[in-house]
Design an enzyme around this catalytic site. Structure first.
Site, PDB file in Angstrom:
ATOM      1  CE  LYS B  80      77.656 116.110  30.261  1.00 20.25           C
ATOM      2  NZ  LYS B  80      78.245 115.663  29.176  1.00 20.25           N
ATOM      3  CB  SER B 155      78.457 113.399  32.351  1.00 23.15           C
ATOM      4  OG  SER B 155      78.587 113.173  30.708  1.00 23.15           O
ATOM      5  CB  SER B 179      78.475 111.938  27.882  1.00 25.28           C
ATOM      6  OG  SER B 179      79.186 110.607  28.912  1.00 25.28           O
TER       7      SER B 179
END
Lengths: 66, 467
Positions: B80, B155, B179
């Site tokens: 990420k 996210s 997330s």
């Protein structure tokens, strides 16, 4: 007499946000409303003995960080 | 021919170790696939093909020389894009950090490199892991391979998309209010939020220090346990890191659930919020299936979902504002609309309310753990709805708070989302398992029993499975 915009600008300045434009201030207005609603949802019987947030701990002798 | 796109870590490791699969061939195949698919799905902010191929050649040489490092050696992975890799940009999917190049590896990046894993690139997120999906950023939001043009959750959106689309077998996400588990739920993959303190956050751009976790994302349960094995361990440079023993997470994977005592937190999705009927039925069916496999499943009651949500929202807002306030003061226009709103939200919360939220956190954690006494683990919903179209802004906004993940960011307990079937429209449904602190291995054991019985992790998005 202060207008709502003046109050918002003053609030923004208080937290160090001097460059917010009109659209940003509208977002700040929503933030203030939302913060009030969220704060109202907190239980009213929370006691300082339940504190966990600001517990300062010293590291053991020789440690470099608090 | 082996389907390299959907090869899992375990199978790939066997092939690589026995030299039936070259890491160079594997990396090249996934880079080619990503090149074909990613203009549509936007999983990656940036690929690192040169680094990946150099690392793959090195892995191939090492393994040929008898220096196989373990099951992640030669395995392509993604990060990420709030997780640092030295020499590679960390943008947090934001104009604010568009020019930022990391100078050091995050602790988890170091651990992956030590295990021989190969970095393929940096994956899309919501801006600073807080606002999304957004269309006013330098990069588009990732799109779910399930459905026509659907929201992948967030996210850690790019992680979920890359796994579901067969671009990667492993990725690292972060989870502050859900997330890792949200995109796992929306993309039909497996995501673990380990116990708070289990995995170091050093070198990961924070959203809210006291709630942030790094978590492994994979397609299968066994792969997830292997990935966590490489990540877990004490780091004195992360103040939240715990100095606790790291067990073998996959040791009990095939032991089944017979005799286990499981709590079903039904009020989260049946009373506190009404889940979409197909999602609620999926959890009820999962409880029945686990009973059928020999577990004792009984309903338990925790605090209402809204109490945990209030606590999490106040803490995230305040800590995020504290992190961003100088940038926000200097360059407010460099943030997208959604992230700016969520960060500004923290400017309006009083210090007293923040401290009360932390007190509430202590209370909720104590009461939750008391309810878990006598249980081996619990299950409930992760998302309360299947995903929606990504261009339906209102639907995405409605979807975001309808979840049961935040409670376990508050308590710090390990919690994982696994696939639990599909809607009649072929969109993923999910199940969340929650354990005692430090007992991720128990969650893997239960998840594996469920996975083995259902086979949901074998299902592929129809549009990409033949690419």
């Amino acid at each position: 007499m202060a207008t709502n915009d003046d109050i918002l600008l003053q609030t923004a300045a208080t937290v160090g946000l001097m460059r917010l434009n009109a659209a940003h201030l509208e977002q700040l207005k929503r933030a203030l409303e939302s913060a009030r609603e969220l704060g109202d949802k907190l239980p009213k019987d929370l006691h300082y003995s339940e504190e966990i947030a600001v517990t300062f701990r010293l590291s053991p002798a020789g440690g470099s960080k608090p | 021919m082996t389907d390299l796109a959907y090869l899992g870590i375990v199978d790939a490791a066997d092939l690589i170790r026995s030299r039936k699969l070259s890491p160079v061939e594997y990396v090249t195949a996934l880079l080619d696939r990503t090149g074909r698919l990613d203009s549509r799905y936007h999983a990656f902010i940036g690929l690192t093909p040169d680094l990946a191929l150099a690392a793959a050649r090195q892995a191939e040489q090492d393994i040929a020389g008898g220096n196989w490092r373990g099951p992640l050696h030669g395995i392509p992975t993604g990060l990420k894009d709030i997780i640092d890799c030295a020499g590679v940009p960390t943008t947090a999917h934001s104009k604010v950090l568009a020019q930022n190049v990391a100078t050091k590896d995050a602790a988890v990046t170091q651990r992956l490199k030590s295990a021989g894993a190969i970095l393929m690139g940096k994956l899309a997120t919501h801006e600073f892991a807080i606002g999304g999906p957004s269309f006013d950023l330098p990069w588009p939001p990732a799109v779910n391979p399930w459905g026509g043009n659907h929201f992948p959750g967030g996210s850690s959106s790019g992680c979920g998309v890359a796994l579901a689309a067969g671009m990667l077998p492993a990725a690292l996400g972060t989870d502050t209010g859900g997330s890792v588990r949200n995109p796992a739920s929306m993309c039909g993959i497996t995501g673990m939020k380990p116990t708070y303190g289990r995995v170091s956050r050093r070198g990961v751009f924070p959203l809210a220090y006291s709630l942030d976790h790094v978590g492994p994302m994979t397609r299968t349960v066994r792969d997830n346990a292997l990935l966590l094995q490489a990540l877990a361990g004490h780091d004195p440079d992360d103040p939240g890191s715990a100095d606790v023993p790291v067990p073998q997470f996959a040791a009990d994977l095939e032991r089944g659930v017979k005799g286990l005592k499981l709590g079903l937190v039904r009020h989260f999705y049946a009373e506190d919020m009404q889940a979409h009927p197909e999602q609620a039925q999926a959890i009820d069916r999962a409880a029945e299936l686990l009973r059928g496999l020999g577990a004792e499943v009984r309903e338990i009651r925790l605090a209402p979902l809204q109490d945990y949500a209030t606590c999490t929202r106040i803490i995230i807002r305040c800590e995020a504002f504290a992190i961003h306030r100088r940038w926000l003061a200097e360059r407010p226009d460099d943030y997208g609309h959604l992230a700016r709103q969520r960060i500004l939200d923290g400017a309006a919360v009083s210090a007293a309310d923040y401290i009360d939220a932390q007190r509430l956190r202590g209370r909720l954690t104590r009461r939750t753990l008391e309810t878990f006494a006598g249980l081996d683990a619990a299950l409930t919903a992760s998302s309360l709805d299947p995903t929606c179209r990504i261009d339906d802004t209102d639907a995405c906004a409605r979807l975001y708070p309808r979840q049961a993940r935040q409670p376990f960011n508050v308590t710090g307990q390990p919690a994982m989302a696994i696939p639990a079937g599909f809607t009649k429209d072929d969109l993923p449904l999910s199940l969340q398992l929650i354990g005692h602190p430090w007992q991720e291995a128990m969650l893997y054991r239960i998840a594996r029993a469920y996975e083995r019985a259902t086979g949901w992790t074998e299902r592929r998005p129809p549009d990409v499975s033949t690419c």
